[in-house]
Design a protein around this motif. Structure first.
Motif, PDB file in Angstrom:
ATOM      1  N   UNK A  73       0.833  -1.204   0.000  1.00 35.43           N
ATOM      2  CA  UNK A  73       0.000   0.000   0.000  1.00 35.43           C
ATOM      3  C   UNK A  73       0.866   1.251   0.000  1.00 35.43           C
ATOM      4  N   UNK A  74       1.986   1.223   0.696  1.00 33.56           N
ATOM      5  CA  UNK A  74       2.893   2.368   0.678  1.00 33.56           C
ATOM      6  C   UNK A  74       3.483   2.612  -0.696  1.00 33.56           C
ATOM      7  N   UNK A  75       3.882   1.521  -1.360  1.00 30.66           N
ATOM      8  CA  UNK A  75       4.439   1.658  -2.708  1.00 30.66           C
ATOM      9  C   UNK A  75       3.409   2.222  -3.680  1.00 30.66           C
ATOM     10  N   UNK A  76       2.213   1.656  -3.657  1.00 25.20           N
ATOM     11  CA  UNK A  76       1.187   2.049  -4.623  1.00 25.20           C
ATOM     12  C   UNK A  76       0.656   3.443  -4.335  1.00 25.20           C
ATOM     13  N   UNK A  77       0.508   3.760  -3.062  1.00 21.19           N
ATOM     14  CA  UNK A  77      -0.146   5.015  -2.684  1.00 21.19           C
ATOM     15  C   UNK A  77       0.798   6.205  -2.609  1.00 21.19           C
ATOM     16  N   UNK A  78       2.099   5.960  -2.373  1.00 22.90           N
ATOM     17  CA  UNK A  78       2.999   7.091  -2.160  1.00 22.90           C
ATOM     18  C   UNK A  78       4.310   6.987  -2.954  1.00 22.90           C
ATOM     19  N   UNK A  79       5.054   5.894  -2.752  1.00 23.15           N
ATOM     20  CA  UNK A  79       6.408   5.822  -3.299  1.00 23.15           C
ATOM     21  C   UNK A  79       6.413   5.798  -4.818  1.00 23.15           C
ATOM     22  N   UNK A  80       5.604   4.922  -5.418  1.00 23.40           N
ATOM     23  CA  UNK A  80       5.589   4.842  -6.880  1.00 23.40           C
ATOM     24  C   UNK A  80       5.052   6.123  -7.526  1.00 23.40           C
ATOM     25  N   UNK A  81       3.985   6.733  -7.020  1.00 24.61           N
ATOM     26  CA  UNK A  81       3.558   8.006  -7.611  1.00 24.61           C
ATOM     27  C   UNK A  81       4.646   9.074  -7.581  1.00 24.61           C
ATOM     28  N   UNK A  82       5.386   9.169  -6.470  1.00 24.25           N
ATOM     29  CA  UNK A  82       6.472  10.151  -6.399  1.00 24.25           C
ATOM     30  C   UNK A  82       7.547   9.835  -7.437  1.00 24.25           C
ATOM     31  N   UNK A  83       7.869   8.566  -7.551  1.00 21.45           N
ATOM     32  CA  UNK A  83       8.878   8.116  -8.517  1.00 21.45           C
ATOM     33  C   UNK A  83       8.459   8.465  -9.953  1.00 21.45           C
ATOM     34  N   UNK A  84       7.196   8.230 -10.283  1.00 20.87           N
ATOM     35  CA  UNK A  84       6.728   8.504 -11.647  1.00 20.87           C
ATOM     36  C   UNK A  84       6.648  10.001 -11.937  1.00 20.87           C
ATOM     37  N   UNK A  85       6.221  10.763 -10.943  1.00 18.32           N
ATOM     38  CA  UNK A  85       6.154  12.213 -11.137  1.00 18.32           C
ATOM     39  C   UNK A  85       7.549  12.778 -11.367  1.00 18.32           C
ATOM     40  N   UNK A  86       8.525  12.269 -10.607  1.00 24.88           N
ATOM     41  CA  UNK A  86       9.904  12.723 -10.786  1.00 24.88           C
ATOM     42  C   UNK A  86      10.396  12.463 -12.208  1.00 24.88           C
ATOM     43  N   UNK A  87      10.036  11.311 -12.748  1.00 29.62           N
ATOM     44  CA  UNK A  87      10.450  10.994 -14.110  1.00 29.62           C
ATOM     45  C   UNK A  87      10.009  12.073 -15.096  1.00 29.62           C
ATOM     46  N   UNK A  88       8.810  12.598 -14.867  1.00 30.52           N
ATOM     47  CA  UNK A  88       8.273  13.619 -15.767  1.00 30.52           C
ATOM     48  C   UNK A  88       8.841  14.990 -15.478  1.00 30.52           C
ATOM     49  N   UNK A  89       8.826  15.383 -14.212  1.00 25.08           N
ATOM     50  CA  UNK A  89       9.270  16.727 -13.825  1.00 25.08           C
ATOM     51  C   UNK A  89      10.741  16.933 -14.178  1.00 25.08           C
ATOM     52  N   UNK A  90      11.537  15.865 -14.034  1.00 24.41           N
ATOM     53  CA  UNK A  90      12.982  15.987 -14.271  1.00 24.41           C
ATOM     54  C   UNK A  90      13.329  16.214 -15.739  1.00 24.41           C
ATOM     55  N   UNK A  91      12.374  16.040 -16.634  1.00 25.07           N
ATOM     56  CA  UNK A  91      12.648  16.287 -18.051  1.00 25.07           C
ATOM     57  C   UNK A  91      12.553  17.770 -18.401  1.00 25.07           C
ATOM     58  N   UNK A  92      12.059  18.587 -17.488  1.00 27.31           N
ATOM     59  CA  UNK A  92      11.932  20.019 -17.724  1.00 27.31           C
ATOM     60  C   UNK A  92      13.243  20.735 -17.405  1.00 27.31           C
ATOM     61  N   UNK A  93      13.264  22.034 -17.633  1.00 31.62           N
ATOM     62  CA  UNK A  93      14.495  22.810 -17.453  1.00 31.62           C
ATOM     63  C   UNK A  93      14.830  23.048 -15.978  1.00 31.62           C
ATOM     64  N   UNK A  94      13.806  23.262 -15.161  1.00 36.67           N
ATOM     65  CA  UNK A  94      14.054  23.595 -13.755  1.00 36.67           C
ATOM     66  C   UNK A  94      14.588  22.385 -12.990  1.00 36.67           C
ATOM     67  N   UNK A  95      15.455  22.642 -12.027  1.00 32.94           N
ATOM     68  CA  UNK A  95      16.028  21.575 -11.211  1.00 32.94           C
ATOM     69  C   UNK A  95      14.982  21.020 -10.247  1.00 32.94           C
ATOM     70  N   UNK A  96      15.029  19.705 -10.051  1.00 27.88           N
ATOM     71  CA  UNK A  96      14.239  19.095  -8.983  1.00 27.88           C
ATOM     72  C   UNK A  96      15.163  18.206  -8.166  1.00 27.88           C
ATOM     73  N   UNK A  97      14.868  18.071  -6.900  1.00 29.71           N
ATOM     74  CA  UNK A  97      15.690  17.322  -5.958  1.00 29.71           C
ATOM     75  C   UNK A  97      14.832  16.252  -5.294  1.00 29.71           C
TER      76      UNK A  97
END
Length: 584
Positions: free
Chosen positions: A430-454
């Motif tokens: 439930x932790x993976x599906x509800x929190x960890x994986x969504x954060x991981x997938x969002x990072x994949x997208x956000x990191x393709x933009x120009x602004x830095x993400x950490x």
């Protein structure tokens, strides 16, 4: 303690002719040196904003820095009467002096079955280490925080969310209330009650900051919006909205949940169905949205919250009964498409960002099952029906049976195994599906933009923990659980996260220094820095190739270390599962 005396001083700000329109009804008297006035121990500061005059209070941070607090400031009209189930409107001005040290209302919510708060609740708190003297005063970066709680609570109580740690640095903090539960998210799925009022309250608070924060010494062009759990989701929803362009300039999301990627942003048809269920429960006609909402506006707050029980399907689930929902494409709408689709299409503001998660995210959802062995047995006996309810992803998945079977095969492959092992694996799933994986997938997208993400994983386990709260007082160690990082940003003083006898350890205070430095350096410079800390670690922006992240703490150790590919095997499995899933 807030040192307050009966004496007062007008720290009313004249920031030049360009700002005079905001003071036309305030008799403001400028002072020569508001920042270094020798009477700040005994004199209460007063400032003027376009709404009127506010008298604040003097406060001390954890390290005894003198700061100013202005609490209970209206940022919207009271959402009562005909304004219930409507987007917030700008507040009216007031006469006289608003007491910024008074007790103010929090929005209605259920606390262990007890309804607290008042519907007249759209107030915010501002905390500042410096008040400007004139138009040439240096303005400080601003941080606005939205708390979590499954969109069921919204508490800006100074006992919980306060400036005692963060304002040892040169930032200004703003904590707005927001509507929650049925008052914040009931929707008829059409233009009569489009919903998402709790998120629109946060938008209104950001607009208030744009128009007013300069009077408190804050820079409206340097706003960092941050939040935890459902508060992190609010940050991201507004990142996806055209309405917020220019209102915040960077953001921090701590343990964002699945509704950012899939799941709990519910379709309009389900919103309408839930509104109708509530209507029938309280005796309102449901043949017309207009008639239904007019009737619900005349029901009491306790009646509406009591009616929320009709949404529950099993035990405490769905855990987020009043979810953000898709709105019709009308003026003022902030969510007209699923977030996953907006993210995939690149329809979000490209801003510097920080993302963080913790190892035991799922415990916030499974603690109630963990401490009730009979509930685990009930879950396992009817797992094919109950698992989708717990995951709250049903509205978006066509092939739910195949989806659940895959999850069982990977995380719960032997339902006759030791119950402790099964419970831990269920929490992990439930932790993976509800929190960890969504954060991981969002990072994949956000990191393709120009602004830095950490990206960071907070893994320190201190004396206090949210597990104490989730379990109703158990002292067992479940590791670092959902929400624990917040304990090192705000000095919680209401003993929710450990017995009153528990005191923070020396390493706890060291971790607080680390978190404050990382979060405020990002707010100040757009880059988290360990400057001044006993560490040589360099936290570089996230790369989708290396998948680098900062591990903050390691159980009882405060060490920081750069790591790579968080939970790689589990993330790979969920990637494959989601690629094979048929989505609605």
């Amino acid at each position: 303690m807030l040192p307050i005396s009966s004496e007062s001083i007008n720290v009313c700000l004249l920031l030049g002719i360009a700002l005079m329109s905001g003071f036309q009804h305030c008799d403001c008297i400028p002072v020569e040196n508001a920042e270094n006035n020798n009477d700040t121990d005994t004199a209460r500061p007063e400032i003027c904003i376009p709404q009127g005059k506010v008298r604040g209070v003097n406060m001390l941070t954890h390290n005894n820095r003198k700061i100013f607090g202005f609490m209970g400031i209206p940022f919207a009209k009271p959402p009562i009467g005909n304004l219930r189930f409507k987007a917030p409107l700008p507040p009216d001005p007031w006469d006289g002096i608003l007491d910024g040290g008074r007790k103010y209302n929090i929005c209605p919510y259920l606390d262990n079955g007890v309804l607290l708060g008042d519907e007249d609740c759209l107030y915010l708190n501002v905390f500042t280490p410096k008040l400007p003297i004139n138009q040439n005063s240096t303005l400080l970066p601003v941080m606005m925080y939205t708390n979590g709680g499954g969109f069921k609570t919204s508490i800006n109580d100074v006992l919980k969310y306060n400036p005692y740690l963060l304002l040892d640095k040169d930032v200004i903090l703003v904590f707005p209330n927001a509507r929650c539960g049925p008052l914040g998210f009931l929707s008829t799925g059409d233009e009569i009650s489009p919903g998402n009022y709790g998120i629109k309250d946060a938008l209104r608070a950001l607009e208030w900051i744009r128009d007013n924060i300069k009077y408190f010494g804050g820079d409206p062009n340097r706003v960092t919006y941050f939040g935890g759990s459902s508060g992190a989701n609010s940050v991201h929803y507004l990142l996806l909205s055209n309405s917020t362009k220019g209102l915040f300039h960077q953001y921090i999301v701590q343990s964002p949940s699945q509704s950012l990627y899939y799941g709990t942003v519910i379709p309009r048809s389900l919103s309408a169905s839930r509104a109708n269920k509530v209507g029938r429960y309280v005796g309102c006609p449901t043949n017309s949205s207009v008639i239904l909402i007019e009737c619900l506006r005349n029901r009491t707050v306790p009646e509406l919250f009591d009616a929320s029980s009709v949404i529950t399907e099993w035990f405490l689930f769905p855990y987020i009964p009043w979810s953000p929902s898709i709105e019709p494409n009308i003026e003022g709408a902030i969510l007209i498409e699923q977030p996953a689709r907006l993210l995939a299409a690149g329809k979000f503001h490209d801003l510097p960002s920080m993302y963080s998660i913790v190892p035991n995210e799922g415990f916030t959802l499974t603690a109630g099952i963990d401490i009730r062995p009979k509930m685990l047995e009930e879950f396992l006996e009817d797992i094919d029906r109950i698992f989708p309810i717990v995951l709250q992803a049903g509205p978006l998945i066509e092939s739910m049976t195949a989806y659940v079977n895959s999850l069982k095969s990977y995380y719960l492959n032997d339902l006759n195994a030791d119950r402790r092992v099964l419970m831990d694996n269920l929490t992990l799933a439930i932790g993976d599906i509800s929190f960890t994986y969504p954060a991981y997938k969002i990072l994949e997208t956000v990191a393709t933009k120009k602004s830095d993400c950490y990206f960071a994983s907070f893994e320190y386990r201190g004396v206090l923990s949210h597990s104490y709260y989730y379990t109703g007082g158990s002292l067992s160690d479940w590791g670092t659980v959902h929400g624990d990082e917040i304990l090192y940003l705000f000095e919680n003083r209401d003993h929710q996260f450990g017995p009153p006898s528990y005191k923070r350890s020396e390493s706890d205070w060291e971790m607080a220094n680390i978190m404050v430095q990382l979060w405020t350096s990002f707010a100040i410079d757009g880059r988290p820095s360990v400057k001044g800390l006993n560490s040589t670690v360099v936290w570089e922006p996230y790369s989708p190739v290396s998948q680098n992240y900062l591990r903050i703490g390691n159980n009882r150790s405060v060490e920081m270390e750069i790591k790579y590919r968080i939970h790689a095997d589990r993330m790979k499995f969920l990637d494959e599962l989601h690629a094979a899933t048929v989505w609605k």
